[in-house]
Design a protein around this motif. Structure first.
Motif, short mmCIF file in Angstrom:
data_model
loop_
_atom_site.label_atom_id
_atom_site.label_comp_id
_atom_site.label_asym_id
_atom_site.label_seq_id
_atom_site.Cartn_x
_atom_site.Cartn_y
_atom_site.Cartn_z
N VAL A 242 0.52 -7.91 -16.39
CA VAL A 242 -0.44 -7.11 -16.69
C VAL A 242 -0.06 -5.69 -17.38
CG1 VAL A 242 -1.91 -8.12 -14.85
CG2 VAL A 242 -0.81 -6.14 -14.27
N PRO A 243 -0.88 -5.08 -17.89
CA PRO A 243 -0.59 -3.90 -18.38
C PRO A 243 -0.40 -2.91 -17.26
CG PRO A 243 -2.58 -4.62 -19.61
CD PRO A 243 -2.27 -5.55 -18.48
N TYR A 244 0.32 -1.66 -17.61
CA TYR A 244 0.60 -0.63 -16.64
C TYR A 244 -0.62 -0.22 -16.13
CZ TYR A 244 5.26 -0.66 -18.61
OH TYR A 244 6.27 -1.15 -19.30
N ALA A 245 -0.72 0.30 -14.87
CA ALA A 245 -2.39 0.74 -14.48
C ALA A 245 -2.74 1.93 -15.40
CB ALA A 245 -1.99 1.35 -13.06
N ARG A 246 -4.22 1.85 -15.56
CA ARG A 246 -4.69 2.81 -16.42
C ARG A 246 -6.23 2.81 -16.31
NH1 ARG A 246 -2.31 1.57 -21.75
NH2 ARG A 246 -0.44 0.67 -20.18
N GLY B 67 -8.45 -2.64 -14.63
CA GLY B 67 -7.85 -0.99 -14.47
C GLY B 67 -9.14 -0.27 -14.09
N GLY B 68 -8.93 0.81 -14.11
CA GLY B 68 -9.95 2.06 -13.75
C GLY B 68 -9.07 2.94 -12.81
N PHE B 69 -9.88 4.05 -12.62
CA PHE B 69 -9.45 5.09 -11.78
C PHE B 69 -10.27 5.38 -10.55
CE2 PHE B 69 -9.17 9.82 -10.72
CZ PHE B 69 -7.91 9.85 -10.24
N ASP B 70 -9.48 5.31 -9.23
CA ASP B 70 -10.69 5.38 -7.84
C ASP B 70 -10.43 6.82 -7.26
OD1 ASP B 70 -8.14 5.76 -6.81
OD2 ASP B 70 -7.97 3.84 -5.74
N GLY C 237 -5.10 -15.26 -22.94
CA GLY C 237 -6.12 -16.00 -21.95
C GLY C 237 -5.26 -16.58 -20.72
N THR C 238 -4.01 -16.32 -21.16
CA THR C 238 -2.95 -16.68 -19.78
C THR C 238 -2.42 -15.44 -19.35
OG1 THR C 238 -2.77 -19.02 -20.98
CG2 THR C 238 -1.20 -18.18 -19.22
N THR C 239 -1.79 -14.72 -20.08
CA THR C 239 -0.99 -13.50 -19.59
C THR C 239 -1.16 -12.24 -20.39
OG1 THR C 239 1.13 -12.88 -18.55
CG2 THR C 239 1.44 -14.41 -20.34
N TRP C 240 -0.42 -11.20 -20.11
CA TRP C 240 -0.39 -9.99 -20.93
C TRP C 240 0.97 -10.16 -21.50
CZ3 TRP C 240 -4.69 -6.98 -22.10
CH2 TRP C 240 -5.86 -7.00 -21.40
N THR C 241 1.10 -9.33 -22.54
CA THR C 241 2.26 -9.08 -23.41
C THR C 241 2.13 -7.66 -23.84
OG1 THR C 241 2.59 -11.37 -23.85
CG2 THR C 241 3.89 -9.87 -25.10
N MET C 242 3.30 -6.69 -23.60
CA MET C 242 3.38 -5.44 -24.26
C MET C 242 3.90 -5.82 -25.57
SD MET C 242 4.88 -1.86 -23.03
CE MET C 242 6.59 -2.07 -22.93
N GLU C 243 3.32 -5.43 -26.62
CA GLU C 243 3.82 -5.67 -28.05
C GLU C 243 4.82 -4.61 -28.44
OE1 GLU C 243 3.09 -8.31 -29.92
OE2 GLU C 243 1.46 -9.09 -28.37
N ASP D 115 -5.76 1.57 -11.46
CA ASP D 115 -5.91 0.38 -11.10
C ASP D 115 -5.28 -0.75 -11.94
OD1 ASP D 115 -6.48 -1.75 -9.66
OD2 ASP D 115 -8.37 -2.08 -10.69
N SER D 116 -4.57 -1.78 -11.36
CA SER D 116 -4.02 -2.46 -12.38
C SER D 116 -4.68 -3.91 -12.20
CB SER D 116 -2.42 -2.47 -12.49
OG SER D 116 -2.03 -2.84 -11.02
#
Length: 332
Positions: free
Chosen positions: A197-201, A170-173, A234-240, A178-179
């Motif tokens: 992946v998490p929502y862009a932030r 992520g980050g902001f340009d 380590g493989t994928t992201w999960t929204m808890e 960015d995601s």
């Protein structure tokens, strides 16, 4: 974490002399008179310390076995100084070469190469996409020239992953959040493509719990609601799916505490109101802690676990535009 009993809260002799009513005592329990048993914030008094600043870069260097701090924003502008902390005092490191001035860059220790990797930030006029490598053995900075690189952003999230690599998300340009997700590997950045992946932030709090092999990310600045908790295995992201979590914050600080086997989240800004709440993520849920005498509210502070002293170290940040340079520890 425990609830104070009457005996814990006040010696029996003092109770006999106190004028506290039964209703006052009951009110204490009704309002959750709780504390982090054996875990509290403590203000340190190092003999030497960096100038007040916010949105600095800070991590643990496994070669020097010290906390390393770089740059940030001060009342004199953007900084590019380097400091090391040994648990009791700060020491400024004079280097012949250093990354240019910047704020809101981030860095992480890459266990594979045994170097600290710094990326991104903002220098007052442009968003940065350069990569710098800190060698703790020689106490030197070297600019890397990777074949592939993430886009230039401020407020990226950098962390050491399950395999010991320095990862960036992520980050902001300046226009968009960015995601993209990247890994430092073999002297260059490699983009990763997990199924989720998490929502862009940008400017989210992140921490790695090695005992659970789990990275947790919370909050930040975004176009899409950032008040959510994400984990990476380590493989994928999960929204808890959590019933209770911290309020929306950006510029909060995260670090792993092995004493609680949890990632600790502290502070952050939220709609112009800074916070100084302490939360713990145990791998499945958030729990607010109530340590005594916490640091003042702040955003953009540096926070990292320092294993040599078995303590989390917190430095600086800003409290409603007041720049800070106090050093705190969160320890048994």
């Amino acid at each position: 974490i425990y609830t104070l009993s009457l005996h814990d809260a006040l010696p029996i002799s003092a109770w006999r002399q106190s004028k506290l009513s039964v209703f006052t005592v009951l009110a204490l329990f009704a309002f959750g008179f709780t504390s982090a048993r054996g875990q509290n914030w403590k203000l340190l008094s190092p003999g030497n310390f960096p100038s007040p600043r916010s949105y600095l870069s800070m991590t643990y260097d496994g070669v020097t076995h010290k906390v390393i701090l770089f740059g940030g924003f001060s009342d004199k502008g953007y900084l590019n100084d380097t400091w090391l902390f040994n648990g009791t005092s700060w020491k400024k490191v004079k280097t012949q070469v250093a990354p240019p001035v910047r704020t809101n860059a981030q860095m992480a220790y890459d266990e594979v190469s045994q170097k600290v990797i710094l990326f991104g930030g903002y220098n007052g006029s442009e968003f940065l996409g350069d990569t710098w490598v800190w060698d703790g053995a020689s106490l030197t900075w070297t600019e890397a020239h990777p074949l592939h690189s993430p886009p230039a952003v401020t407020g990226p999230m950098l962390f050491t992953d399950q395999k010991g690599h320095a990862d960036k998300y992520g980050g902001f340009d300046g226009n968009f959040y960015d995601s993209t997700f990247w890994r430092w590997s073999g002297g260059t950045w490699k983009r990763l493509h997990p199924s989720m992946v998490p929502y862009a932030r940008s400017s989210a709090a992140v921490g790695f719990n090695p005992s659970l092999n789990q990275i947790v990310l919370f909050g930040g600045l975004a176009d899409v609601n950032p008040v959510n908790t994400w984990t990476y295995d380590g493989t994928t992201w999960t929204m808890e799916n959590v019933n209770k979590q911290p309020a929306w914050i950006y510029g909060g600080s995260g670090a792993f505490d092995p004493n609680l086997n949890s990632v600790i989240l502290f502070g952050g800004g939220s709609g112009g109101v800074d916070l100084n709440k302490t939360w713990a993520w145990n791998g499945t849920r958030w729990k607010q802690l109530f340590p005594m005498q916490p640091p003042s509210p702040r955003e953009g502070a540096g926070m990292v676990y320092y294993p040599e002293a078995n303590q989390i170290v917190l430095f600086g940040g800003e409290n409603r535009s007041t720049l800070l340079n106090d050093t705190w520890e969160f320890r048994p």
